[in-house]
Scaffold this active site. Sequence first.
Site, PDB file in Angstrom:
ATOM      1  N   CYS A   5       1.043  -1.219   0.072  1.00  0.00           N
ATOM      2  CA  CYS A   5       0.027  -0.203   0.008  1.00  0.00           C
ATOM      3  C   CYS A   5       0.969   1.229  -0.043  1.00  0.00           C
ATOM      4  CB  CYS A   5      -1.029   0.057   1.339  1.00  0.00           C
ATOM      5  SG  CYS A   5      -0.085   0.127   2.802  1.00  0.00           S
TER       6      CYS A   5
HETATM    7  O1  LIG Z   1      -0.873   3.628   2.726  1.00  0.00           O
HETATM    8  C1  LIG Z   1      -2.115   3.323   2.819  1.00  0.00           C
HETATM    9  C2  LIG Z   1      -2.895   2.361   3.942  1.00  0.00           C
HETATM   10  O2  LIG Z   1      -1.699   2.308   4.884  1.00  0.00           O
HETATM   11  C3  LIG Z   1      -3.050   3.535   1.482  1.00  0.00           C
HETATM   12  O3  LIG Z   1      -2.496   3.060   0.473  1.00  0.00           O
HETATM   13  C4  LIG Z   1      -3.273   5.188   1.617  1.00  0.00           C
HETATM   14  O4  LIG Z   1      -4.129   5.153   2.787  1.00  0.00           O
HETATM   15  C5  LIG Z   1      -4.131   5.368   0.328  1.00  0.00           C
HETATM   16  O5  LIG Z   1      -5.196   5.098   0.415  1.00  0.00           O
HETATM   17  P1  LIG Z   1      -6.399   6.003  -0.588  1.00  0.00           P
HETATM   18  O6  LIG Z   1      -6.274   5.486  -1.784  1.00  0.00           O
HETATM   19  O7  LIG Z   1      -7.679   5.747   0.341  1.00  0.00           O
HETATM   20  O8  LIG Z   1      -5.891   7.324  -0.590  1.00  0.00           O
END
Ligand SMILES: O=C(CO)[C@H](O)[C@H](O)COP(=O)(O)O
Length: 151
Positions: free
Chosen positions: A65
């Site tokens: 992520c």
């Molecule tokens: O690092 C992360 C979680 O730990 C996610 O990738 C990050 O929050 C991005 O999420 P979104 O697409 O909802 O902005």
Amino acid sequence: MRISVSSDMDEPVARSLVAALRERGHDVRPHGALRPGDDPQWAVCSEAAAREVADGTADQAVVCCWTGTGASIAANKVPGVRAALCTDAYTADGARRWNDANVLALSLRLTSQPLLTEILDAWFAGEPSADAEDRQNVDRVRLLDHGKTRM
Ligand SMILES: O=C(CO)[C@H](O)[C@H](O)COP(=O)(O)O
């Protein structure tokens, strides 16, 4: 090896990861943003990839992520999984050697292409330590999968 891979974002480094694993001869099972139609939420796709390790469908997983934190947290909730967020090769080597980690968590934000190669080299070269104290630590963590805290 059969390796489940998840990412909540369709980032170049995530695609490079899949390509690099295939180049290394692994059977890659993509999840999340890497598989059309799949739920890309990090909590969902990280768990799905980790669960394949726990149930024996996959030998290992790599969960990604943006920060790597959510992916590692979700994967570590699956009993039998020891996920390690690795930001460099030394940490990846230690995760395999000392933690017998079976899931590699990566930050899409921090992992450059050269760093990805270094981390994968270290991860796949690393063997779990046979040292008694190291095994005891891993066994203690395994107990937690079953809600126990004492050997
Ligand atoms: O690092 C992360 C979680 O730990 C996610 O990738 C990050 O929050 C991005 O999420 P979104 O697409 O909802 O902005």
